[in-house]
Design a protein around this motif. Structure first.
Motif, short mmCIF file in Angstrom:
data_model
loop_
_atom_site.label_atom_id
_atom_site.label_comp_id
_atom_site.label_asym_id
_atom_site.label_seq_id
_atom_site.Cartn_x
_atom_site.Cartn_y
_atom_site.Cartn_z
N HIS A 1 -1.83 81.54 34.08
CA HIS A 1 -1.42 80.16 33.91
C HIS A 1 -0.53 80.07 32.68
CE1 HIS A 1 -3.95 78.70 37.09
NE2 HIS A 1 -4.95 79.41 36.61
N CYS A 2 0.37 79.14 32.72
CA CYS A 2 1.39 79.07 31.70
C CYS A 2 1.26 77.77 30.94
CB CYS A 2 2.74 79.16 32.38
SG CYS A 2 4.11 78.94 31.29
N ARG B 1 4.00 85.07 39.85
CA ARG B 1 4.36 86.34 39.22
C ARG B 1 5.42 87.09 40.02
NH1 ARG B 1 1.71 91.77 39.19
NH2 ARG B 1 2.37 92.82 37.27
N GLY B 2 5.51 86.78 41.31
CA GLY B 2 6.49 87.44 42.16
C GLY B 2 7.93 87.25 41.70
N TYR C 1 2.62 75.43 39.25
CA TYR C 1 3.42 76.49 39.87
C TYR C 1 4.78 76.60 39.18
CZ TYR C 1 6.01 79.17 43.33
OH TYR C 1 6.78 80.13 43.95
N ILE C 2 5.44 75.47 38.94
CA ILE C 2 6.74 75.50 38.27
C ILE C 2 6.60 76.05 36.86
CG2 ILE C 2 8.68 74.10 37.45
CD1 ILE C 2 8.08 72.16 39.77
N LYS C 3 5.57 75.61 36.13
CA LYS C 3 5.33 76.14 34.78
C LYS C 3 5.20 77.67 34.82
CE LYS C 3 2.83 72.34 32.48
NZ LYS C 3 1.53 71.99 31.88
N ASN C 4 4.41 78.16 35.75
CA ASN C 4 4.21 79.60 35.83
C ASN C 4 5.51 80.33 36.16
OD1 ASN C 4 1.52 79.34 35.22
ND2 ASN C 4 0.80 79.51 37.33
N LEU D 1 1.41 83.32 27.82
CA LEU D 1 0.77 83.54 29.11
C LEU D 1 -0.70 83.83 28.85
CD1 LEU D 1 3.41 85.85 30.78
CD2 LEU D 1 2.80 83.57 31.54
N VAL D 2 -1.56 83.00 29.39
CA VAL D 2 -2.98 83.20 29.18
C VAL D 2 -3.69 83.23 30.52
CG1 VAL D 2 -2.96 82.12 26.92
CG2 VAL D 2 -3.39 80.71 28.93
#
Length: 530
Positions: free
Chosen positions: A23-24, A403-404, A449-452, A528-529
């Motif tokens: 998660h970002c 991550r893709g 999702y966008i943050k990540n 990134l945590v």
């Protein structure tokens, strides 16, 4: 001696969290280098509407959408999101979101209703619409980013010679492309020749899910076609059309207009199901077939070896001159990323565990038939009963794996020599099943999702990827091709009831607006945590 079980129990969950997703936090415009551009993408048929107004001709999507059963819910693009009439309102929506660049496509049939000059004159009202849109964007500080071809072949050309099944299309496409350079290039500095040639080829001519709806008729839902040959013929002609447009632009317009030109490629990411050589090789075959089929010619001048080896005489061949001209025929590469999946070899394996994974969740490429043609490989979203990522918004096969995008960027950097890249599409889907509006508007999963994706893009950039900008699909809900209007990927909800078509901001729109206009000091580093 093995590790104590207490250590294994502590480390393994952490490893899985790091491997399967993170998660970002703390990411906004200030996290990115100066000059990095943010924006949104659309296409003409999906948002414009006005399909039968002001002299526009028919495209293959007008014809395809009218055939019962082709579109989920029976919709079409006749009205779509009505951007044709609401472009001024929508430019203000884009401006409020802090948009730097707006990518849209020019409807071929709106400019050339007959497909080419030999079938009639240019449509002045169509030209005026795009002039108005471009000027409105510029007046509001938004740069136009124009796609020349986004799947909407004029129906006249499909009737006359089969559209992109024939090399005749290259001359007609080139005429259309050059008209766009000449008419709009004094204000347009970013051009995409073709959007997602792989999807146009495979879904239009391999499985018949998209226009013009061709596939092998035996057991299929198509009236005509050849799924083993036509996708490769179409892919080849798309690449030659791209090459011709780039040649015209570079030789006649680029020096004066000072723009750049590229292509947008659809690029799912694929991971080996296991570390076995069979699965690793199968994954490379899939990447070669899905991405390398288009990117290898642009960088190396020819198709990947594995594709040539497997397709053999069904794959067209570049002449020596074509190979020279197509190599390096881009100033940037656009990448459209949505999903990821595992790949397993199916050339020899009969492992029942693998069959169970496939049966439970066959993956996004073909839910009814998980085999990817001509690769001896199969995709699945599950491994040992554990999903690669959650399904997005109720769409079972649409697997969220942010991550893709980093893994994809890493691969393009390493294999293709760090080309300049724009992420020309990423998006998160939710399914409109008639739930309360408030539930649709609270799209917190889309925000995460966008943050990540932003964080992983930053990480790839700091490891050497040359990424110039990132565009979301999209600022509004729209006609999502064969999925109609039930698939919603917009940051603004569009109320299709009674053609009201109001744009209502979702939580993601409010978050994005704030992220593009940060008040805090620049972020020192991405975080990134798990």
């Amino acid at each position: 001696m093995g590790w104590p079980s207490e250590v294994v129990n502590l480390v393994l969950p952490l490893f899985l969290l790091l491997e399967l997703g993170t998660h970002c936090v703390a990411v906004d415009r200030s996290s990115f280098p100066p000059g990095f551009e943010f924006g949104f993408s659309t296409s003409a048929y999906q948002v414009e509407g006005a399909a039968h107004e002001d002299g526009r001709g028919l495209s293959i999507w007008d014809t395809f959408s009218c055939i019962p059963g082709n579109i989920l819910g029976g919709g079409n693009g006749d009205v779509a999101a009505d951007v044709y009439h609401r472009y001024k309102e929508d430019v203000q929506v884009l401006k409020s979101l802090g948009t730097d660049v707006y990518r849209f496509s020019i409807s071929w049939a709106r400019i050339f209703p007959g497909g080419s000059a030999r079938h009639g004159k240019v449509n002045p009202k169509g030209v005026q619409y795009y002039n108005n849109l471009i000027n409105e964007l510029l007046q509001n500080g938004i740069e136009p980013f124009v796609t020349i071809f986004h799947w909407d072949v004029p129906q006249v050309l499909e009737n006359e010679y089969g559209g992109f099944r024939s090399k005749r299309i290259i001359d007609d496409y080139s005429e259309f492309a050059e008209f766009c350079f000449k008419e709009f290039g004094d204000r347009v500095r970013k051009w995409v020749t073709v959007n997602e040639p792989s999807i146009f080829a495979t879904h239009g001519y391999g499985n018949g899910k998209n226009a013009p709806g061709r596939c092998t008729t035996n057991g299929g839902n198509c009236a005509a076609g050849d799924s083993s040959r036509e996708p490769y013929i179409v892919a080849h002609n798309l690449l030659l059309a791209h090459m011709r447009a780039v040649k015209i632009y570079r030789s006649k317009y680029q020096q004066k207009q000072k723009g750049v030109i590229g292509i947008s490629l659809y690029a799912d990411w694929y991971l080996p199901y296991s570390s076995s050589k069979l699965d690793v090789d199968a994954t490379q075959r899939v990447l070669d077939n899905k991405l390398g089929l288009y990117l290898d010619p642009l960088v190396f001048g020819d198709y990947p070896y594995s594709v040539k080896q497997l397709i053999r005489d069904r794959l067209p061949v570049f002449s020596e001159e074509e190979s020279k001209e197509i190599r390096g025929s881009f100033d940037f590469i656009g990448l459209n990323y949505y999903m990821s999946s595992y790949v397993m070899d199916n050339s020899t394996s009969s492992d029942p565990t693998r069959k169970s994974d496939i049966a439970s969740n066959p993956g996004q490429d073909a839910p009814e038939n998980p085999d990817i043609p001509d690769t001896f490989a199969t995709t699945t979203s599950q491994k040992d009963g554990i999903a690669l990522g959650p399904s997005e918004g109720g769409v079972e096969y649409w697997i969220s794996y942010p991550r893709g995008i980093k893994l994809l960027l890493d691969n393009v950097k390493t294999k293709y020599g760090t080309p300049p890249v724009y992420i020309t599409e990423i998006g998160y889907v939710t399914l409109d099943n008639g739930q309360p509006l408030q539930d649709i508007l609270e799209d917190t999963e889309r925000i995460q999702y966008i943050k990540n994706c932003l964080c992983y893009t930053l990480q790839a950039m700091r490891e050497g990827a040359d990424v110039r900008g990132l565009l979301l699909w999209s600022y509004i809900d729209n006609f999502e091709w064969n999925n109609g209007y039930s698939f919603r990927l917009g940051l603004h909800y569009v109320n299709y009831t009674n053609n009201d078509l109001r744009r209502i901001p979702k939580a993601s729109a409010i978050w994005f607006q704030q992220a593009m206009n940060p008040r805090e000091a620049p972020t020192a580093a991405i975080l990134l945590v798990p």
